[in-house]
Scaffold this motif. Structure first.
Motif, PDB file in Angstrom:
ATOM      1  N   GLY A 228       3.995   4.614   2.156  1.00  0.00           N
ATOM      2  CA  GLY A 228       3.992   3.743   0.962  1.00  0.00           C
ATOM      3  C   GLY A 228       4.663   4.503  -0.371  1.00  0.00           C
ATOM      4  O   GLY A 228       4.278   3.535  -1.400  1.00  0.00           O
ATOM      5  N   GLY A 232       4.783   1.115  -0.913  1.00  0.00           N
ATOM      6  CA  GLY A 232       3.229   0.964  -1.239  1.00  0.00           C
ATOM      7  C   GLY A 232       2.936  -0.286  -2.638  1.00  0.00           C
ATOM      8  O   GLY A 232       3.975   0.295  -3.265  1.00  0.00           O
ATOM      9  N   HIS A 234      -0.530  -2.618  -2.654  1.00  0.00           N
ATOM     10  CA  HIS A 234      -2.000  -2.428  -2.303  1.00  0.00           C
ATOM     11  C   HIS A 234      -2.996  -1.221  -2.342  1.00  0.00           C
ATOM     12  O   HIS A 234      -2.342  -0.849  -1.628  1.00  0.00           O
ATOM     13  N   PRO A 235      -3.951  -1.012  -3.685  1.00  0.00           N
ATOM     14  CA  PRO A 235      -4.228   0.264  -3.511  1.00  0.00           C
ATOM     15  C   PRO A 235      -5.132  -0.205  -2.419  1.00  0.00           C
ATOM     16  O   PRO A 235      -5.972  -0.727  -1.947  1.00  0.00           O
ATOM     17  N   THR A 245      -2.423   3.380  -0.484  1.00  0.00           N
ATOM     18  CA  THR A 245      -1.890   2.195  -0.429  1.00  0.00           C
ATOM     19  C   THR A 245      -2.156   2.012   1.136  1.00  0.00           C
ATOM     20  O   THR A 245      -2.008   2.233   2.301  1.00  0.00           O
TER      21      THR A 245
END
Length: 342
Positions: A228, A232, A234-235, A245
């Motif tokens: 992450g 990382g 994309h949450p 993420t």
């Protein structure tokens, strides 16, 4: 005349040792060697200072992104790991002391957090109930352990109701109900789940299963952290935990499955595919526990349960993924033990 016996040897000639003059110049070879050593030392110190500056800069970037001090987190994590490993290897009952301390500190943190948010939770019955559940998991049978759980929850509820009756400050019934519910759930979340770990420990070769599921949970957390941090984008659940993420979750999946297969083959004496099952189950329970504690902290309006463990937060912040995994590990032990390769 001088007595011959008083004359120095060598026919009266005094031999004097020649001492070098203080201002005599050193040999050219010595001068070059000293200059070379000074230059090498200066270069080494410069390299060390540059490396330290780069490391501190990288650590500050990581701290700014994650809110954690990487150095302290690693050192404290290693110290906890060593204590845990020694307690499991040397003598299993030593882990019982470790579990009692962890549950007590976790309940203390959660009680203080609840009280800080306006909920009325009583510390004394929480600590007494936590100790009773952990000890019953070690000393009592399964059905008696359930009896203790029910008794502890009743104790917490009655204690709070009596305390409210004594104060009689006009608190709304809904708030009192929330206080009672919060106190009971604390015992289920912290004490009961920790007692499942103790029940697993007392089984034959249970110490290896406890060690295995903790290693998988830590591996998943580490894999998620590293992946992450580096990849990382994309949450995963921005409303619950904004810094988690999907890329980090993918790293957690890979780390958990690899650790599960290796532990199944070389420590638990199980087939490799059983390691995939163990890794997947522990990953699921650890993720649920991590997100669950994030929801609790978000509801309470806090970032960490405490600051007792620099770089980690509080004790409960380190147990969030381990506590639910204890139940999953106990179920896996009961299901997969018949497959052990002798």
């Amino acid at each position: 005349m001088t007595d011959p016996s008083e004359q120095p040897p060598g026919g009266g000639r005094r031999h004097r040792l020649r001492r070098p003059r203080p201002d005599a110049a050193p040999a050219p070879d010595d001068t070059a060697l000293h200059a070379h050593l000074r230059a090498a030392r200066t270069e080494f110190e410069s390299q060390v200072e540059r490396a330290r500056a780069d490391f501190e800069e990288a650590n500050e970037r990581i701290k700014a992104r994650t809110g954690r001090d990487l150095i302290l987190a690693i050192l404290i994590g290693l110290a906890i790991g060593v204590v845990l490993l020694l307690s499991l290897i040397i003598w299993k009952p030593v882990f019982l002391v470790f579990a009692l301390a962890a549950v007590g500190l976790g309940l203390f943190e959660l009680t203080r957090a609840m009280q800080g948010s306006g909920r009325r939770v009583d510390l004394a019955p929480q600590l007494a109930g936590g100790a009773a559940l952990v000890l019953s998991g070690w000393f009592l049978s399964a059905w008696l352990h359930w009896v203790v759980l029910i008794a502890v929850v009743i104790l917490v509820i009655v204690w709070r109701l009596l305390g409210q009756m004594v104060v009689h400050d006009g608190r709304r019934h809904r708030d009192v109900a929330d206080d009672v519910l919060a106190g009971g759930l604390m015992q289920l979340y912290v004490s009961f789940l920790a007692s499942l770990c103790v029940i697993l420990l007392r089984q034959d070769h249970g110490e290896y299963w406890v060690l295995a599921f903790i290693i998988i949970a830590v591996a998943a957390d580490t894999g998620a952290y590293i992946t992450g941090l580096t990849l990382g984008r994309h949450p995963m659940a921005p409303r619950i935990s904004p810094k988690k993420t999907w890329e980090g979750f993918a790293g957690a999946v890979a780390a958990a499955l690899i650790a599960g297969v290796l532990l199944a083959l070389f420590m638990l004496n199980l087939p490799w595919w059983a390691g995939l099952v163990i890794g997947a189950v522990i990953l699921a329970t650890a993720t649920i526990g991590d997100l669950g504690e994030s929801m609790i902290k978000r509801d309470l309006g806090i970032k960490d349960m405490s600051s007792w463990l620099p770089g980690h937060g509080g004790v409960l912040d380190r147990l969030d993924s381990i506590l639910p995994s204890a139940g999953g590990a106990l179920a896996l032990y009961l299901l997969l033990t018949p497959l052990v390769v002798s």
